[in-house]
Design an enzyme around this catalytic site. Structure first.
Site, PDB file in Angstrom:
ATOM      1  N   LYS A  84      68.395  47.295  94.380  1.00  0.00           N
ATOM      2  CA  LYS A  84      69.323  46.174  94.259  1.00  0.00           C
ATOM      3  C   LYS A  84      69.885  44.642  93.042  1.00  0.00           C
ATOM      4  O   LYS A  84      70.639  44.750  92.554  1.00  0.00           O
ATOM      5  CB  LYS A  84      68.219  45.015  95.078  1.00  0.00           C
ATOM      6  CG  LYS A  84      68.098  45.448  96.120  1.00  0.00           C
ATOM      7  CD  LYS A  84      66.854  44.664  97.054  1.00  0.00           C
ATOM      8  CE  LYS A  84      66.483  45.098  98.346  1.00  0.00           C
ATOM      9  NZ  LYS A  84      66.051  44.211  99.600  1.00  0.00           N
ATOM     10  N   ASP A 120      69.797  40.019 102.870  1.00  0.00           N
ATOM     11  CA  ASP A 120      68.008  39.752 103.336  1.00  0.00           C
ATOM     12  C   ASP A 120      68.020  38.690 103.596  1.00  0.00           C
ATOM     13  O   ASP A 120      67.053  38.342 105.086  1.00  0.00           O
ATOM     14  CB  ASP A 120      67.582  39.911 102.138  1.00  0.00           C
ATOM     15  CG  ASP A 120      66.963  41.655 101.945  1.00  0.00           C
ATOM     16  OD1 ASP A 120      67.326  42.524 102.369  1.00  0.00           O
ATOM     17  OD2 ASP A 120      66.702  41.935 100.516  1.00  0.00           O
ATOM     18  N   TYR A 247      55.548  44.539 106.236  1.00  0.00           N
ATOM     19  CA  TYR A 247      56.061  44.814 108.009  1.00  0.00           C
ATOM     20  C   TYR A 247      54.883  46.118 108.529  1.00  0.00           C
ATOM     21  O   TYR A 247      54.697  46.763 110.060  1.00  0.00           O
ATOM     22  CB  TYR A 247      57.388  44.657 108.797  1.00  0.00           C
ATOM     23  CG  TYR A 247      58.546  45.881 107.890  1.00  0.00           C
ATOM     24  CD1 TYR A 247      58.514  45.131 107.137  1.00  0.00           C
ATOM     25  CD2 TYR A 247      58.025  47.424 107.977  1.00  0.00           C
ATOM     26  CE1 TYR A 247      59.784  46.442 105.670  1.00  0.00           C
ATOM     27  CE2 TYR A 247      58.406  48.506 107.422  1.00  0.00           C
ATOM     28  CZ  TYR A 247      59.356  47.312 106.277  1.00  0.00           C
ATOM     29  OH  TYR A 247      59.941  48.706 105.539  1.00  0.00           O
TER      30      TYR A 247
HETATM   31  P1  NAP Z   1      58.066  41.917  93.136  1.00  0.00           P
HETATM   32  O1  NAP Z   1      59.475  41.556  92.994  1.00  0.00           O
HETATM   33  O2  NAP Z   1      57.486  42.487  92.920  1.00  0.00           O
HETATM   34  O3  NAP Z   1      57.502  40.532  93.663  1.00  0.00           O
HETATM   35  C1  NAP Z   1      55.998  40.466  94.009  1.00  0.00           C
HETATM   36  C2  NAP Z   1      54.975  39.705  94.067  1.00  0.00           C
HETATM   37  O4  NAP Z   1      53.828  38.787  95.121  1.00  0.00           O
HETATM   38  C3  NAP Z   1      54.761  37.971  92.690  1.00  0.00           C
HETATM   39  O5  NAP Z   1      55.899  36.814  93.578  1.00  0.00           O
HETATM   40  C4  NAP Z   1      53.381  38.423  92.483  1.00  0.00           C
HETATM   41  O6  NAP Z   1      52.833  37.481  91.645  1.00  0.00           O
HETATM   42  C5  NAP Z   1      53.269  38.363  94.512  1.00  0.00           C
HETATM   43  N1  NAP Z   1      51.760  38.904  94.326  1.00  0.00           N
HETATM   44  C6  NAP Z   1      51.697  40.714  93.976  1.00  0.00           C
HETATM   45  N2  NAP Z   1      50.610  40.508  94.034  1.00  0.00           N
HETATM   46  C7  NAP Z   1      49.825  39.616  94.530  1.00  0.00           C
HETATM   47  C8  NAP Z   1      48.425  38.757  94.645  1.00  0.00           C
HETATM   48  N3  NAP Z   1      47.612  39.914  94.489  1.00  0.00           N
HETATM   49  N4  NAP Z   1      47.965  37.591  94.646  1.00  0.00           N
HETATM   50  C9  NAP Z   1      48.876  36.839  94.781  1.00  0.00           C
HETATM   51  N5  NAP Z   1      50.448  36.658  94.733  1.00  0.00           N
HETATM   52  C10 NAP Z   1      50.813  38.382  94.488  1.00  0.00           C
HETATM   53  O7  NAP Z   1      58.075  42.117  94.940  1.00  0.00           O
HETATM   54  P2  NAP Z   1      59.110  41.770  96.053  1.00  0.00           P
HETATM   55  O8  NAP Z   1      60.145  42.544  95.716  1.00  0.00           O
HETATM   56  O9  NAP Z   1      59.263  40.771  95.689  1.00  0.00           O
HETATM   57  O10 NAP Z   1      58.647  41.816  97.945  1.00  0.00           O
HETATM   58  C11 NAP Z   1      57.586  40.970  98.178  1.00  0.00           C
HETATM   59  C12 NAP Z   1      57.221  41.487  98.869  1.00  0.00           C
HETATM   60  O11 NAP Z   1      58.447  41.216 100.083  1.00  0.00           O
HETATM   61  C13 NAP Z   1      56.810  43.092  99.490  1.00  0.00           C
HETATM   62  O12 NAP Z   1      55.638  42.868 100.434  1.00  0.00           O
HETATM   63  C14 NAP Z   1      58.340  43.486 100.211  1.00  0.00           C
HETATM   64  O13 NAP Z   1      57.686  44.613 100.918  1.00  0.00           O
HETATM   65  C15 NAP Z   1      58.354  42.780 101.073  1.00  0.00           C
HETATM   66  N6  NAP Z   1      60.298  42.518 101.610  1.00  0.00           N
HETATM   67  C16 NAP Z   1      60.540  42.844 103.003  1.00  0.00           C
HETATM   68  C17 NAP Z   1      61.484  42.752 103.238  1.00  0.00           C
HETATM   69  C18 NAP Z   1      61.411  43.011 105.124  1.00  0.00           C
HETATM   70  O14 NAP Z   1      62.821  43.480 105.404  1.00  0.00           O
HETATM   71  N7  NAP Z   1      60.947  42.786 105.227  1.00  0.00           N
HETATM   72  C19 NAP Z   1      62.471  42.461 102.521  1.00  0.00           C
HETATM   73  C20 NAP Z   1      62.306  42.326 100.606  1.00  0.00           C
HETATM   74  C21 NAP Z   1      60.807  41.879 100.230  1.00  0.00           C
HETATM   75  P3  NAP Z   1      52.991  37.461  89.769  1.00  0.00           P
HETATM   76  O15 NAP Z   1      54.264  36.402  89.896  1.00  0.00           O
HETATM   77  O16 NAP Z   1      51.699  36.098  90.413  1.00  0.00           O
HETATM   78  O17 NAP Z   1      52.912  38.792  89.578  1.00  0.00           O
END
Ligand code: NAP
Length: 308
Positions: A84, A120, A247
């Site tokens: 993306k 999204d 999910y």
């Molecule tokens: P990302 O860019 O890797 O960001 C991860 C985020 O989670 C960061 O803010 C990170 O904080 C935080 N984090 C990770 N482990 C943590 C922990 N143990 N405690 C507290 N904070 C923690 O990932 P992303 O692409 O944004 O995706 C995030 C989530 O959204 C995923 O679970 C993904 O599956 C979900 N998602 C769902 C959809 C949907 O259609 N439903 C679409 C997109 C994403 P730090 O900055 O401190 O590392």
């Protein structure tokens, strides 16, 4: 599942759509889109030969894959992690609403090149309204996380006119980067950044938060059973609802906590369904509301969930 080599040798007839990811094995997008296309084809023969395929593409191979997808006359492309953000800098045009997000999840060939969109935010807003009965406009929101999903969500909240936005993240550096991206979109909307360690029991920051916050989890904390809670809901002034973008699993520790506290809550499958329906609208012109129910049935079946 297909590879770059399969794409180079592509000779399948009909109108092709694709999702690219790394990894892509667990994607349920093909199940959702092919169910919707089959349903559309029953009423309109134009869609009889449309198929949606998934491709495992390494990030280094994305430029070549995008060239091949055009040469092989693919109608549209979905992109998932990590493409993306990479594709954002490589497409010919970006939808203005996706510009501040810095990421595109949907591409359509425009004549001179791939045109990038991000569905999204629409998916999130539609799912929150559908599953929790809440509009983002005029709502105070507490967003957990500062990664890619949080950036898209934060842009959507400000574009839709939330009444105030608090962002909580574990790491100060990524939080500050996100605040920097969102500041130009803020208008008059109050925007606050907090780190998790500033939210201990009895802290002044906690006391300053209002009741009735809509809490949105955009962290990956909860993907694994052993993950910590991204926030202790019991410490917050009573939130109005909790939406977890995760999910799979459908029941995260955060959602279990919301349930125990009697707070309305929902998992993130609706977001996936509605972003998919919007992408299909971009490629077919068929309104997302028309295909979302079929996508929802297919998504629930693919994950073995009871439709809710
Ligand atoms: P990302 O860019 O890797 O960001 C991860 C985020 O989670 C960061 O803010 C990170 O904080 C935080 N984090 C990770 N482990 C943590 C922990 N143990 N405690 C507290 N904070 C923690 O990932 P992303 O692409 O944004 O995706 C995030 C989530 O959204 C995923 O679970 C993904 O599956 C979900 N998602 C769902 C959809 C949907 O259609 N439903 C679409 C997109 C994403 P730090 O900055 O401190 O590392």
């Amino acid at each position: 599942m297909h590879s770059l080599a399969d794409l180079a040798a592509w000779s399948q007839p009909g109108t092709s759509l694709a999702v690219l990811g790394h990894p892509i094995k667990h994607s349920i997008s093909p199940a959702m889109h092919n169910a919707a296309l089959a349903d559309l084809a029953r009423a309109d023969t134009r869609f009889a030969d449309w198929r949606y395929h998934r491709f495992e593409i390494h990030p280094d191979d994305l430029p070549q894959a995008l060239t091949l997808l055009h040469e092989k006359k693919f109608r549209g492309v979905n992109l998932t992690v990590p493409h993306k953000i990479i594709a954002f800098g490589r497409v010919a045009a970006i939808d203005p609403a996706a510009q501040p997000v810095g990421a595109v999840n949907t591409l359509r060939w425009s004549g001179e090149g791939w045109h990038g969109f991000n569905t999204d935010g629409y998916g999130l807003a539609t799912a929150v309204r559908e599953s929790l009965g809440r509009d983002l406009a005029h709502t105070p929101i507490l967003l957990l996380g500062a990664g890619g999903a949080a950036r898209g969500a934060g842009v959507e909240f400000l574009q839709r006119g939330c009444s105030a936005l608090w962002i909580v993240n574990r790491t100060r550096e990524t939080l500050d980067q996100l605040l920097g991206v969102l500041a130009p979109l803020q208008g008059g909307i109050p925007l606050h950044g907090l780190t998790l360690d500033g939210l201990g029991a009895g802290s002044d920051t906690l006391a300053s938060l209002p009741t009735g916050l809509l809490v949105i989890n955009a962290t990956s904390a909860g993907l694994r059973e052993t993950d910590p809670l991204p926030i202790e809901l019991g410490l917050l002034p009573r939130p109005s609802a909790v939406y977890d973008m995760i999910y799979n699993p459908p029941q995260t520790p955060l959602l279990r906590r919301a349930e125990a506290l009697g707070i309305p809550h929902a998992h993130g499958l609706g977001m996936l369904i509605h972003q998919g329906a919007k992408a299909l609208e971009i490629w077919t012109g068929v309104p997302a509301e028309r295909t979302a129910p079929t996508m929802a049935s297919a998504a629930h079946a693919a994950l073995g969930l009871v439709e809710g």
